[in-house]
Design an enzyme around this catalytic site. Structure first.
Site, PDB file in Angstrom:
ATOM      1  N   ARG A 214       0.848  -1.198   0.000  1.00  0.00           N
ATOM      2  CA  ARG A 214       0.000   0.000   0.000  1.00  0.00           C
ATOM      3  C   ARG A 214       0.882   1.245   0.000  1.00  0.00           C
ATOM      4  O   ARG A 214       0.592   2.226  -0.670  1.00  0.00           O
ATOM      5  CB  ARG A 214      -0.955   0.016   1.209  1.00  0.00           C
TER       6      ARG A 214
ATOM      7  N   TYR B 203     -17.211  16.524 -15.369  1.00  0.00           N
ATOM      8  CA  TYR B 203     -17.514  15.106 -15.507  1.00  0.00           C
ATOM      9  C   TYR B 203     -18.535  14.728 -14.414  1.00  0.00           C
ATOM     10  O   TYR B 203     -18.386  15.140 -13.249  1.00  0.00           O
ATOM     11  CB  TYR B 203     -16.214  14.308 -15.340  1.00  0.00           C
TER      12      TYR B 203
ATOM     13  N   ASP C 113      -7.947  18.782 -14.193  1.00  0.00           N
ATOM     14  CA  ASP C 113      -8.254  17.442 -14.705  1.00  0.00           C
ATOM     15  C   ASP C 113      -7.849  17.434 -16.180  1.00  0.00           C
ATOM     16  O   ASP C 113      -8.503  18.040 -17.020  1.00  0.00           O
ATOM     17  CB  ASP C 113      -9.757  17.162 -14.530  1.00  0.00           C
TER      18      ASP C 113
ATOM     19  N   LYS D  46      -8.597   6.410 -19.358  1.00  0.00           N
ATOM     20  CA  LYS D  46      -8.925   6.929 -20.683  1.00  0.00           C
ATOM     21  C   LYS D  46      -7.676   6.914 -21.586  1.00  0.00           C
ATOM     22  O   LYS D  46      -7.174   5.861 -21.880  1.00  0.00           O
ATOM     23  CB  LYS D  46      -9.541   8.325 -20.536  1.00  0.00           C
TER      24      LYS D  46
HETATM   25  C1  LIG Z   1     -13.620   9.223 -16.484  1.00  0.00           C
HETATM   26  C2  LIG Z   1     -13.303  10.551 -15.968  1.00  0.00           C
HETATM   27  C3  LIG Z   1     -13.040  10.763 -14.601  1.00  0.00           C
HETATM   28  C4  LIG Z   1     -13.163   9.656 -13.576  1.00  0.00           C
HETATM   29  O1  LIG Z   1     -12.185   8.670 -13.754  1.00  0.00           O
HETATM   30  P1  LIG Z   1     -12.425   7.114 -13.390  1.00  0.00           P
HETATM   31  O2  LIG Z   1     -11.133   6.498 -13.808  1.00  0.00           O
HETATM   32  O3  LIG Z   1     -13.612   6.651 -14.168  1.00  0.00           O
HETATM   33  O4  LIG Z   1     -12.665   7.057 -11.927  1.00  0.00           O
HETATM   34  C5  LIG Z   1     -12.708  12.047 -14.197  1.00  0.00           C
HETATM   35  N1  LIG Z   1     -12.635  13.066 -15.075  1.00  0.00           N
HETATM   36  C6  LIG Z   1     -12.862  12.898 -16.389  1.00  0.00           C
HETATM   37  C7  LIG Z   1     -12.756  14.064 -17.307  1.00  0.00           C
HETATM   38  C8  LIG Z   1     -13.208  11.652 -16.883  1.00  0.00           C
HETATM   39  O5  LIG Z   1     -13.468  11.498 -18.185  1.00  0.00           O
END
Ligand SMILES: *Cc1c(COP(=O)(O)O)cnc(C)c1O
Length: 379
Positions: free
Chosen positions: A46, A98, A170, A195
């Protein structure tokens, strides 16, 4: 070292044990000690794991940061940033976030006494009106999901610095191939590695990258104390994904452009949202802070008809109807009922997420096949 080289070699070294070029998957929870505290830098996975270390170094390298942290999901990474705050603190964020981020803010952290202000950040000066002594964090997503709005990171960073507030970006949609927020003055970069960075739709993961050591230490403390780490197998897959990020992104951008132009010329399409259009309200900022315009496109059908849009999505053959984005395969989604269903209808329609909106994550297949697929589905 330039970006393409960094994706492959940045802060990487052959494995110390046998010189393996790719770090082994250290599938272990614990590490032998010769005497209490006598270990080789690893005690418990961890806290630290060699495969995750290699990945976290790669994260830092591609974002021009000094420290990277890997989490079990993008939301777990956002959760860790919010845990820098305490009850009574306030956060300013853009108003088309998001859906999962919105849910985490309004349904979890609000209950712990944190206040969120959702602001249209087309003009960053609008932020100033919401700043007070309790404001501790500005949270920005750009390009935004799914409306592809662009927020000026540098201008926002100037405001954040002036008031001594942390700025987190983000960077999931852009990836460091297109924009590097730390270089523009942000304090924290966050990714849903799920992504584009992972890129192959085979893992769920999140990342944080920072420059400042004391901030990295606070976030590392939270990562270890709360425990939302990723496993070594996923760390290996993400590291493998990073090595082709630049070539994938180049093709995502090329295909994205071709499809945006095709959709804009189609008589059955109403609006196309893509920052590469000169008519996009924030096109100049996109051009200034991004290298290219990415592979994400949203559009509405003529007359804004829900049924037409649903039928179109169902008729697609190469585009798969699915949540998520950023993988090699093209995906189509219906934000109002999928990714953004957790946002109340009035709230999402205010930002343009209407019932006929379709979001495309354009993959790296042949451009002609993708356009033909849209052509037959629109037909
Ligand atoms: C998918 C997404 C998230 C969340 O990420 P996860 O890996 O699904 O927890 C946050 N911000 C954006 C812009 C996203 O597309």
């Amino acid at each position: 070292m330039k970006f393409n080289t960094k994706t492959i070699h940045g802060k990487q070294q052959p494995d110390l044990a046998y010189g393996a070029v790719m770090p082994p998957i250290y599938q272990t929870s614990t590490y032998a000690q010769s005497t209490p505290g006598g270990h080789k830098g690893y005690e418990y996975s961890r806290s630290k794991n060699p495969t995750r270390d290699a990945l976290e170094n790669a994260f830092a390298s591609i974002e021009n940061g000094d420290f990277g942290l890997a989490f079990g999901s993008g939301l777990a990474a956002i959760d860790a940033v919010l845990k820098l705050l305490k009850s009574g603190d306030e956060v300013i964020c853009n108003n088309d976030l998001y859906g999962g981020t919105y849910r985490l803010f309004t349904s979890v952290f609000k209950n712990f006494g944190i206040t969120f202000h959702f602001v249209n950040m087309d003009n960053p000066d609008a932020i100033e009106a919401y700043i007070n002594d309790d404001t501790k964090l500005i949270w920005v997503e750009t390009p935004t999901n799914p409306m592809l709005n662009i927020i000026d990171i540098e201008a926002t960073a100037t405001i954040a610095k002036k008031h001594n507030i942390l700025l987190a970006v983000d960077n999931t949609f852009a990836t460091p191939y297109l924009q590097q927020p730390l270089d523009l003055g942000a304090d924290i970069v966050m990714h849903s590695v799920t992504k584009y960075i992972g890129g192959h739709s085979d893992l769920v993961m999140g990342a944080l990258i920072v420059k400042e050591k004391s901030l990295a230490e606070r976030l590392y403390f939270i990562q270890n104390a709360s425990g939302a780490i990723c496993g070594p197998q996923d760390a290996f897959l993400a590291l493998r994904g990073i090595k082709t990020l630049h070539v994938r992104m180049q093709r995502h951008c090329e295909n994205g452009k071709a499809i945006a132009l095709y959709l804009a010329s189609h008589p059955k399409v109403e609006n196309v949202y893509w920052p590469g259009f000169e008519s996009h309200p924030n096109h100049d900022i996109a051009k200034k802070q991004m290298k290219d315009f990415g592979g994400m496109i949203s559009f509405t059908t003529k007359g804004n008809d829900y049924n037409t849009s649903i039928k179109l999505i169902e008729n697609l053959k190469i585009f798969t109807l699915a949540e998520s984005l950023g993988g090699v395969e093209s995906l189509a989604g219906h934000p109002a009922s999928m990714t953004h269903a957790s946002i109340p209808k009035e709230e999402r329609e205010k930002t343009g997420v209407v019932d006929s909106l379709i979001r495309l994550s354009v993959g790296i297949e042949d451009e002609e096949d993708l356009i033909n697929d849209l052509k037959q589905a629109l037909g």
